[in-house]
Design a protein around this motif. Structure first.
Motif, short mmCIF file in Angstrom:
data_model
loop_
_atom_site.label_atom_id
_atom_site.label_comp_id
_atom_site.label_asym_id
_atom_site.label_seq_id
_atom_site.Cartn_x
_atom_site.Cartn_y
_atom_site.Cartn_z
N TRP A 7 51.27 49.28 40.13
CA TRP A 7 50.73 47.99 40.57
C TRP A 7 49.21 47.98 40.56
N ARG A 8 48.58 49.14 40.73
CA ARG A 8 47.12 49.18 40.68
C ARG A 8 46.62 48.81 39.28
N ALA A 9 47.33 49.29 38.28
CA ALA A 9 46.94 48.97 36.91
C ALA A 9 47.07 47.46 36.65
N TRP A 10 48.15 46.86 37.14
CA TRP A 10 48.32 45.41 36.95
C TRP A 10 47.27 44.61 37.70
N LEU A 11 46.90 45.09 38.88
CA LEU A 11 45.85 44.42 39.64
C LEU A 11 44.52 44.48 38.89
N LEU A 12 44.24 45.63 38.30
CA LEU A 12 43.01 45.77 37.53
C LEU A 12 43.04 44.93 36.26
N ARG A 13 44.19 44.82 35.65
CA ARG A 13 44.29 43.96 34.46
C ARG A 13 43.97 42.51 34.82
N ALA A 14 44.51 42.07 35.95
CA ALA A 14 44.16 40.73 36.42
C ALA A 14 42.67 40.63 36.72
N GLY A 15 42.09 41.74 37.22
CA GLY A 15 40.67 41.77 37.50
C GLY A 15 39.80 41.73 36.27
N VAL A 16 40.37 41.99 35.12
CA VAL A 16 39.65 41.82 33.86
C VAL A 16 39.83 40.39 33.33
N VAL A 17 41.08 39.95 33.29
CA VAL A 17 41.40 38.67 32.65
C VAL A 17 40.82 37.49 33.41
N LEU A 18 41.07 37.43 34.72
CA LEU A 18 40.67 36.25 35.50
C LEU A 18 39.16 36.07 35.56
N PRO A 19 38.36 37.12 35.83
CA PRO A 19 36.90 36.91 35.80
C PRO A 19 36.38 36.49 34.42
N LEU A 20 37.01 36.99 33.34
CA LEU A 20 36.58 36.56 32.02
C LEU A 20 36.83 35.07 31.82
N THR A 21 37.99 34.60 32.26
CA THR A 21 38.27 33.17 32.18
C THR A 21 37.32 32.38 33.07
N ALA A 22 37.09 32.90 34.28
CA ALA A 22 36.17 32.22 35.21
C ALA A 22 34.77 32.13 34.62
N GLY A 23 34.34 33.19 33.92
CA GLY A 23 33.02 33.15 33.31
C GLY A 23 32.91 32.06 32.26
N LEU A 24 33.92 31.95 31.40
CA LEU A 24 33.89 30.90 30.38
C LEU A 24 34.00 29.51 31.00
N MET A 25 34.69 29.40 32.13
CA MET A 25 34.81 28.11 32.81
C MET A 25 33.57 27.80 33.65
N THR A 26 32.63 28.74 33.69
CA THR A 26 31.39 28.52 34.43
C THR A 26 30.25 28.16 33.48
N GLN A 27 30.16 28.89 32.35
CA GLN A 27 29.12 28.62 31.36
C GLN A 27 29.56 29.18 30.02
N TYR A 28 29.35 28.42 28.97
CA TYR A 28 29.93 28.79 27.68
C TYR A 28 29.29 30.04 27.07
N LEU A 29 28.02 30.27 27.32
CA LEU A 29 27.38 31.44 26.73
C LEU A 29 27.82 32.74 27.39
N PHE A 30 28.70 32.65 28.37
CA PHE A 30 29.34 33.86 28.89
C PHE A 30 30.13 34.56 27.78
N GLY A 31 30.41 33.83 26.71
CA GLY A 31 31.12 34.41 25.58
C GLY A 31 30.46 35.65 25.01
N TYR A 32 29.14 35.79 25.18
CA TYR A 32 28.46 37.00 24.72
C TYR A 32 28.98 38.25 25.44
N TRP A 33 29.44 38.07 26.67
CA TRP A 33 29.98 39.21 27.41
C TRP A 33 31.28 39.73 26.79
N PHE A 34 32.06 38.84 26.18
CA PHE A 34 33.26 39.27 25.47
C PHE A 34 32.91 40.25 24.35
#
Length: 624
Positions: free
Chosen positions: A261-288
């Motif tokens: 479950w720790r691994a799944w929690l960390l996977r969510a910790g990667v995916v959700l902040p990445l989506t939040a970044g793109l939903m905050t400002q488009y040039l967050f795409g450079y972080w990808f």
């Protein structure tokens, strides 16, 4: 202690006798008999004392760094409500209230303050249905905005609880910046070890650019949180932890890759902040791109698993992209036009160089101070460009220092998270003839900042040796000084001054006051609406500079105002006169109109922290 050992060594070296080697129960002692006396230097005792001294120095440094982090947090609380909203902030307030669609100024006629002041608050509602309608209106209004809606939606919920005050609305972004410091500590710890992580956190806490945007009701500072969170969780999934393993290759042997479950929690910790970044400002795409390159360098054997996570973050963003982003591109082509540049190849290359230099100066030293540098009206400041050349040289020195110490893994890792997205943004600008890197004094590419600070922390931790403590303290002291000059040496209280003039000698209710301004730019208008006293409820007339004298004359004919406050924006922003002579001529016409009817009782200049804060206030009173 070192001096004492050296003195003893010098004294023994002068002795002619050469009796060496004496064994004791406590260990080996080496000495020499001189003049009937045995001089002994206890190596074990010296080592113990040196270790104790080293531990004490490390402990003091740790306390100092934690104190710097605490100071950065304290300054945020002290300064969160210190300044008025600047131009863009009040637009964030209008969008966050869900009332952008209701903002429609009457054409060249006065309007009552009370008719518009409510637009900067959550509208009156009766139940959940009305609240959902407000949220819907907020999302629809974002289609005319060049940014995604996540910050506005978050701020909308925050305003429902804490209201629309300066400190209340900014506190959400401020708290997110404090959370960023926590994520930065663990991110830096995994890449640089415990002390390196603390150095990174202290630098970020007092970094002038990050601190100033932490107190700014805009979407830039939260990008650092989403970047640090996603990077931290990705490192944890990879098993990278320099505070526990000497090298990444030993991570598997140490069994520090998370499971279950720790691994799944960390996977969510990667995916959700990445989506939040793109939903905050488009040039967050450079972080990808930065994380993708980091994956290929550090854990290429599992590139597919990590790639799925990065793709998942982008996939969750797609519904908004297909429904909202494409409409925004169609509705706000003017933004893309403002970012484009024209000129010869040499001119464009020089412009890109200035953009890079000024952005580096702002990221690593000047912060928000650049906005007030001369020439005030120009986005590029020669002083900042000169400082930026020094900042670029400093970064080169950091890279060279890490290479000389053979810290290749650290250099490449930190470089991929900082230098790589910076140079990628510069390359995209060069290819497309745009200036996103330098737009807004570097705030458009804010996502690059944490990686750049991380590179400096890596140099301090891995390449400075015995100078580490002094250099770290020096940089933090300079950061503190810049912040004090910015927030204590400069202020932004122009519209409070206008309101004070409004409240002075206001007279009775049957003696109305008119506030006239030569700008219809909505940031100027909404700041005026926000800061004027609703109890007085003056009438407000706003017009383009070329039309103000005509529409003001018409308003004075239709109503007998006891007072007129003329607020002249030195930078009207919309339909600005092309020459200074035209500006002077238009102002003279309005002066003549008012002086023919009223007596001027007050005139003053109002300045803030940037060109959009520059106004001239003149108060006219009806002659007795």
């Amino acid at each position: 202690m070192t001096a004492g050992i050296a003195s003893a060594g010098n004294l023994l070296a002068d002795c002619p006798d050469t009796d060496w080697g004496e064994q004791s129960l406590s260990g080996h002692r080496y000495g020499r008999r001189c003049g009937g006396m045995l001089w002994l230097v206890a190596i074990e005792d010296v080592v113990v004392m040196k270790r104790w001294s080293h531990k004490l120095a490390n402990r003091l440094m740790t306390w100092f760094l934690w104190g710097s982090v605490a100071l950065g947090i304290i300054l945020r609380f002290l300064w969160v409500g210190k300044r008025e909203f600047w131009y863009d902030e009040v637009l964030s307030l209008l969008f966050s209230a869900g009332q952008r669609g209701a903002y429609k100024l009457p054409k060249d006629v006065p309007f009552a303050l009370a008719d518009f002041s409510g637009l900067l608050r959550i509208p009156p509602e009766n139940g959940l249905v009305d609240a959902l309608k407000t949220v819907k209106a907020l999302i629809l209004s974002c289609l005319s905005e060049p940014h995604p809606p996540l910050l506005y939606l978050s701020e909308h919920g925050w305003m429902r609880v804490f209201g629309n005050g300066e400190g209340a609305t900014r506190s959400l972004v401020m708290l997110m910046s404090i959370a960023t410091l926590g994520a930065a500590y663990y991110l830096g710890q995994r890449l640089l070890g415990e002390r390196g992580g603390l150095i990174f956190t202290a630098l970020l806490a007092l970094n002038p650019f990050f601190l100033s945007h932490s107190l700014n009701l805009r979407m830039y500072s939260p990008l650092a949180l989403w970047a640090c969170l996603s990077g931290l969780c990705l490192l944890a999934l990879m098993g990278v932890n320099k505070s526990k393993t000497a090298a990444f290759e030993t991570a598997g042997e140490a069994n520090i890759r998370p499971q279950g479950w720790r691994a799944w929690l960390l996977r969510a910790g990667v995916v959700l902040p990445l989506t939040a970044g793109l939903m905050t400002q488009y040039l967050f795409g450079y972080w990808f791109f930065a994380l993708s390159a980091f994956v290929l360098f550090v854990d290429r054997k599992r590139w597919f698993q990590h790639g799925l996570l990065l793709g998942g973050g982008a996939l969750l963003f797609m519904p908004w992209f297909l429904w909202g982003t494409l409409r925004q591109v169609s509705n706000r082509k003017d933004v893309l036009e403002r970012l484009s540049q024209e000129g010869s190849l040499l001119t464009l290359m020089m412009q890109h160089g200035r953009d890079l230099a000024q952005t580096m100066a702002n990221y690593l030293l000047l912060g928000h101070l650049t906005t007030g540098m001369l020439p005030v009206a120009e986005p590029i400041k020669p002083t900042a460009v000169a400082v930026g050349c020094g900042a670029i040289a400093f970064v080169v020195m950091c890279v060279v220092g890490l290479i000389r110490r053979r810290q290749y893994w650290v250099l490449i890792s930190c470089g991929l998270l900082g230098l790589f997205p910076l140079l990628l943004a510069l390359g995209v600008d060069v290819v497309t003839n745009n200036n996103t890197l330098g737009f807004g004094w570097g705030r458009a590419t804010f996502v690059v900042l944490p990686g750049m600070v991380l590179l400096v922390a890596a140099w301090l931790e891995k390449a400075t040796g015995r100078w580490r403590e002094g250099l770290t303290a020096g940089i933090l002291a300079v950061y503190l000084a810049v912040n004090l000059v910015d927030f204590e040496g400069r202020d932004r209280q122009m519209f409070h001054s206008v309101n004070a003039a409004l409240l002075a000698n206001q007279g009775s209710a049957d003696q109305p006051t008119l506030v006239a301004m030569n700008s219809k730019a909505w940031g100027h208008v909404n700041r005026l609406i926000y800061y004027l006293d609703e109890g007085v409820n003056p009438e407000i007339l706003v017009s383009d500079p070329a039309d103000l004298e005509t529409v003001l004359a018409s308003a004075l004919e239709q109503k007998d105002y006891a007072r007129v406050l003329w607020l002249r924006a030195n930078y009207p922003l919309w339909n600005t006169p092309e020459t200074e002579a035209e500006v002077v001529a238009l102002a003279a016409k309005t002066d003549a109109l008012l002086q023919g009817r009223y007596e001027m009782t007050e005139a003053r200049s109002l300045e803030g922290t940037m060109n959009l804060d520059s106004f001239e206030l003149q108060v006219y009173q009806r002659e007795a």
